[in-house]
Design a protein around this motif. Structure first.
Motif, PDB file in Angstrom:
ATOM      1  N   ASN A   5       0.794  -1.231   0.000  1.00  0.00           N
ATOM      2  CA  ASN A   5       0.000   0.000   0.000  1.00  0.00           C
ATOM      3  C   ASN A   5       0.827   1.282   0.000  1.00  0.00           C
ATOM      4  O   ASN A   5       0.738   2.072   0.920  1.00  0.00           O
ATOM      5  N   ILE A   7       0.248   3.487  -2.319  1.00  0.00           N
ATOM      6  CA  ILE A   7      -0.889   4.372  -2.607  1.00  0.00           C
ATOM      7  C   ILE A   7      -2.127   3.752  -1.991  1.00  0.00           C
ATOM      8  O   ILE A   7      -2.379   2.561  -2.158  1.00  0.00           O
ATOM      9  N   SER A   8      -2.909   4.559  -1.282  1.00  0.00           N
ATOM     10  CA  SER A   8      -4.191   4.120  -0.723  1.00  0.00           C
ATOM     11  C   SER A   8      -5.252   5.128  -1.134  1.00  0.00           C
ATOM     12  O   SER A   8      -5.068   6.335  -0.981  1.00  0.00           O
ATOM     13  N   PHE A   9      -6.372   4.624  -1.648  1.00  0.00           N
ATOM     14  CA  PHE A   9      -7.439   5.498  -2.130  1.00  0.00           C
ATOM     15  C   PHE A   9      -8.366   5.913  -1.002  1.00  0.00           C
ATOM     16  O   PHE A   9      -8.605   5.153  -0.061  1.00  0.00           O
ATOM     17  N   LYS A  10      -8.901   7.149  -1.105  1.00  0.00           N
ATOM     18  CA  LYS A  10      -9.764   7.708  -0.061  1.00  0.00           C
ATOM     19  C   LYS A  10     -11.152   8.089  -0.564  1.00  0.00           C
ATOM     20  O   LYS A  10     -12.119   8.008   0.184  1.00  0.00           O
ATOM     21  N   ASN A  34      -5.564  -0.185  -2.045  1.00  0.00           N
ATOM     22  CA  ASN A  34      -4.847   0.228  -3.240  1.00  0.00           C
ATOM     23  C   ASN A  34      -5.362  -0.507  -4.482  1.00  0.00           C
ATOM     24  O   ASN A  34      -4.782  -0.420  -5.546  1.00  0.00           O
ATOM     25  N   TYR A  57      -6.413  10.283  -2.800  1.00  0.00           N
ATOM     26  CA  TYR A  57      -5.523   9.207  -2.372  1.00  0.00           C
ATOM     27  C   TYR A  57      -4.446   9.753  -1.430  1.00  0.00           C
ATOM     28  O   TYR A  57      -4.294  10.963  -1.270  1.00  0.00           O
ATOM     29  N   THR A  59      -0.260   8.656   0.127  1.00  0.00           N
ATOM     30  CA  THR A  59       0.918   7.824  -0.109  1.00  0.00           C
ATOM     31  C   THR A  59       1.660   7.588   1.199  1.00  0.00           C
ATOM     32  O   THR A  59       1.649   8.428   2.089  1.00  0.00           O
ATOM     33  N   ALA A 133      -0.963   0.677  -7.796  1.00  0.00           N
ATOM     34  CA  ALA A 133      -2.377   0.656  -7.430  1.00  0.00           C
ATOM     35  C   ALA A 133      -3.220   0.515  -8.697  1.00  0.00           C
ATOM     36  O   ALA A 133      -2.761   0.794  -9.810  1.00  0.00           O
ATOM     37  N   PHE A 135      -7.502   1.175 -10.077  1.00  0.00           N
ATOM     38  CA  PHE A 135      -8.810   1.746  -9.757  1.00  0.00           C
ATOM     39  C   PHE A 135      -9.712   1.518 -10.963  1.00  0.00           C
ATOM     40  O   PHE A 135      -9.432   2.021 -12.047  1.00  0.00           O
TER      41      PHE A 135
END
Length: 152
Positions: A5, A7-10, A34, A57, A59, A133, A135
């Motif tokens: 992770n 990058i993690s999406f929000k 991610n 996102y 980081t 990541a 999406f």
């Protein structure tokens, strides 16, 4: 294979220039993932309307040369590809946004042959082309808002 992770999406928002039911669609995400797949929850767009996608996102470490490779499918057939450069990201950035398109608006086609279901697959790569990541989301293009808006 996607690296841990970094990058993690929000958040995921669809912004419209004009739309009778409001200018934004906010779709809930499992924060911290991610690998997001929203293809089972398509949103609707009227042909000819202007829209943009905003993905929030964060980081966990620095990223060099971050790019997003965007693959478009119409009814599961390849339809187009694009690459958008994001650039270098510093470590522990918590409030970042990826906008597509980066400038201006995307416009849904008004041609009858372009109506229908689309899937977008975005692959975020950086640090010497590592997979960081992914999406995925889907939408439907309809000829008018009456057919584009969900029926409650």
């Amino acid at each position: 294979m996607i690296n841990h992770n970094i990058i993690s999406f929000k958040k995921f928002d669809v912004i419209f220039e004009q739309r009778p039911e409001g200018l934004e669609i906010n779709m809930p995400l499992e924060i911290g993932s991610n690998n997001i797949d929203l293809t089972s929850k398509p949103f609707n767009i009227k042909g000819g309307s202007h829209y943009k996608i905003k993905i929030g996102y964060m980081t966990s470490e620095p990223i060099t040369d971050l790019v997003c490779q965007i693959h478009t499918f119409k009814k599961s057939m390849p339809y187009g590809r694009d690459t958008q450069k994001v650039g270098d990201i510093t470590a522990n950035s918590n409030d970042l946004e990826f906008d597509f398109p980066k400038f201006g608006w995307e416009q849904a086609s008004t041609q009858s042959s372009s109506m229908g279901d689309y899937t977008i697959k975005m692959y975020f790569k950086g640090n010497e082309n590592q997979d960081l990541a992914s999406f995925f989301y889907s939408f439907n293009v309809a000829p008018d808002w009456e057919n584009a808006l969900p029926i409650n």
